[in-house]
Motif scaffolding. Structure first.
Motif, PDB file in Angstrom:
ATOM      1  N   THR A   1      -2.856   1.421   3.274  1.00 19.03           N
ATOM      2  CA  THR A   1      -2.615   0.905   1.926  1.00 19.03           C
ATOM      3  C   THR A   1      -1.969   1.967   1.034  1.00 19.03           C
TER       4      THR A   1
ATOM      5  N   ILE B   1      -7.218  -5.275  -1.286  1.00 20.59           N
ATOM      6  CA  ILE B   1      -6.447  -4.093  -1.688  1.00 20.59           C
ATOM      7  C   ILE B   1      -4.950  -4.370  -1.601  1.00 20.59           C
TER       8      ILE B   1
ATOM      9  N   SER C   1      -6.547  -1.956  -7.093  1.00 19.74           N
ATOM     10  CA  SER C   1      -6.373  -1.616  -5.688  1.00 19.74           C
ATOM     11  C   SER C   1      -6.644  -0.142  -5.426  1.00 19.74           C
TER      12      SER C   1
ATOM     13  N   VAL D   1      -8.473  -6.435  -9.436  1.00 20.26           N
ATOM     14  CA  VAL D   1      -7.484  -6.997  -8.511  1.00 20.26           C
ATOM     15  C   VAL D   1      -7.269  -8.481  -8.800  1.00 20.26           C
TER      16      VAL D   1
END
Length: 520
Positions: A269, A327, A342, A411
């Motif tokens: 990520t 995420i 995130s 998020v």
């Protein structure tokens, strides 16, 4: 360049510690544990110094930087430096490593060849080597250097699983390495393409040189985006390239599983933010509908697999697939709220996953089984273990007041600004999270008191958490409370990096709307 090369020192210290442990004579193998723990604590102290020296109000993209020519003919440099996101992940890794080392103190006892001094030295030396590579991959400012650390991380993890894991450790280690190498080869093609289409020069692989300056046609940029994204999605892991994770987590030692899922998988990520969005803004916008679809599938599919799992360690691994979906969703929602969520989620997930894996490991060490069906009623026998496991589970399901709640809320709120229906569907992941966590707790800890011995067998009920195990749990529980009640220091650290990334992509937050749906 800073006078004190903090980031380089943070990589050298654990590597030196690993070498010292490897060179210990057989009669002194018992020193491997305290040397490893002491070395990791020194690294943690250096990480906290780096945090203190980092100026979140600075306009500089990267701080604590060092740049040295390495292979100038190909534009490769030894260049390190951090923004707020990278620094927060390094600090998280530095905190979790001594926690994991303390949790793994007696991991090799009671195993075949568990008293072999070579195995003890190898185990703790590999953990420190992994710490070096974890710091390096987040600190790298050169794409080629990042790729070197990205691949180097595979070596200690492969041996930690293959040499010290469970009954199917060799299968899990080979599956892990094959998936990772496949992703690495795809990334290598994209890295070579960057050299061809990038601006070139002796420092042509530097992040700040490449950001916004990758040439080539639209099609070429999209193919490079795909190359990076596939490799990073495998690492993340996302559906449908996630299947290596449950096997690796189930067969690895709990401490290894924590570093693998809680820290190493964040490289996926983190790389999406750094490379996919930073280098290929147009391709990122082009791919957003597909990526968001994959993220939502990961959220729901991972949660459903967790509900159906009958193995504790695999269940926790499946929950991580769901969390990584959140995420990735926040990253590609491309709003500042979702982006901040995130970045914070990466930290919170690391600690909540550490709590679940380590406490599950303590539980399994007492009973010798990973099957949920072999438990029940353990809160009557090990109340402290049951209570701390419940807190870790509640943090994982994002209970208000605990750490994951803040990041998950950000998020979803940020995603709702741009994709309200996606956010609405993703909230089902919260409901499913409550199911898989509470059902796991119910099966393991509630019910009548279990029977552990027959009359006259001399077998007694397992003991509750000991002093060492409680020390392991304390910083993890503290992180749930601190980041759940006061996440501002971390958000202040990551927010400038999120804003700079959105500027590179060329997007801004949607204008707020009134009750009729028109822009204010």
């Amino acid at each position: 360049m800073n006078d004190l090369p903090l980031l380089t020192i943070m990589m050298v210290v654990p590597l030196v510690g690993a070498a010292v442990i490897a060179l210990l004579p057989a009669g002194s193998a018992r020193l491997a544990r305290p040397i490893a723990l002491g070395t990791s604590l020194v690294t943690l102290a250096l990480a906290l110094v780096a945090w203190a020296r980092f100026d979140s109000g600075s306009s500089e993209r990267y701080q604590l930087t060092e740049t040295h020519s390495w292979i100038p003919q190909f534009g490769v440099s030894y260049a390190v430096g951090v923004d707020g996101i990278a620094l927060s992940l390094i600090v998280m890794a530095a905190i979790l490593t001594p926690v994991c080392l303390l949790a793994a103190w007696n991991d090799l006892e009671g195993t075949p060849d568990g008293d072999d001094p070579k195995r003890t030295k190898t185990y703790f030396a590999l953990m420190l080597t992994l710490l070096t590579f974890m710091v390096g991959v987040f600190a790298a400012r050169d794409v080629f250097l990042f790729y070197v650390f990205f691949e180097a991380m595979l070596i200690p993890v492969y041996f930690l699983i293959g040499l010290f894991g469970g009954p199917r450790r060799q299968y899990a280690a080979v599956k892990f390495i094959l998936f990772s190498l496949a992703g690495g080869l795809i990334m290598l093609v994209a890295v070579i393409a960057l050299y061809i289409y990038g601006p070139g020069g002796e420092q042509g692989f530097l992040y700040e040189v490449l950001e916004g300056n990758v040439g080539g046609s639209t099609a070429a940029q999209r193919w490079m985006f795909i190359g990076f994204f596939i490799a990073l999605a495998i690492k993340a892991p996302m559906w449908p390239v996630h299947t290596w994770l449950p096997d690796a987590a189930a067969e690895a030692r709990p401490a290894t599983a924590v570093l693998l899922v809680g820290v190493l998988d964040k490289v996926g990520t983190f790389g999406m933010i750094r490379f996919c969005l930073g280098f290929f803004p147009e391709a990122s916008k082009w791919a957003t509908p597909v990526v968001i679809t994959l993220a939502v599938i990961s959220i729901l599919y991972g949660a459903l697999l967790a509900i159906g799992s009958r193995d504790i360690m695999r269940l926790i691994a499946f929950t991580s697939i769901s969390h990584f979906g959140f995420i990735v969703l926040g990253i590609f929602a491309m709003t500042s709220t979702a982006g901040n969520g995130s970045a914070l989620y990466m930290i919170n997930h690391g600690f909540s996953t550490a709590g679940l894996f380590l406490l599950a490991g303590f539980l399994i060490a007492r009973h010798g089984s990973q099957r949920l069906a072999d438990y029940g009623g353990w809160q009557r026998v090990t109340p402290v273990l049951a209570g701390t496991f419940l807190v870790a589970g509640l943090s994982s399901l994002a209970l208000p007041g605990l750490s994951s709640y803040v990041s998950e809320f950000l998020v979803l709120a940020g995603t709702f600004q741009r994709y309200p229906w996606v956010a609405a569907i993703s909230t089902l992941g919260i409901v499913l999270a409550a199911l898989y966590i509470l059902l796991m707790y119910k099966r393991v800890f509630t019910g009548p008191r279990p029977t552990f011995s027959d009359a006259g067998s001399g077998v007694t009920a397992p003991r509750d958490l000991g002093l060492r195990e409680r020390i392991v749990v304390v910083p993890i529980i503290a992180s749930f409370l601190v980041l759940g009640i006061y996440p501002k220091p971390v958000l202040d650290l990551v927010s400038p990096a999120v804003q700079q990334t959105l500027q590179l992509v060329g997007v801004s937050d949607p204008a707020p709307t009134n009750a009729t749906g028109s822009a204010q």
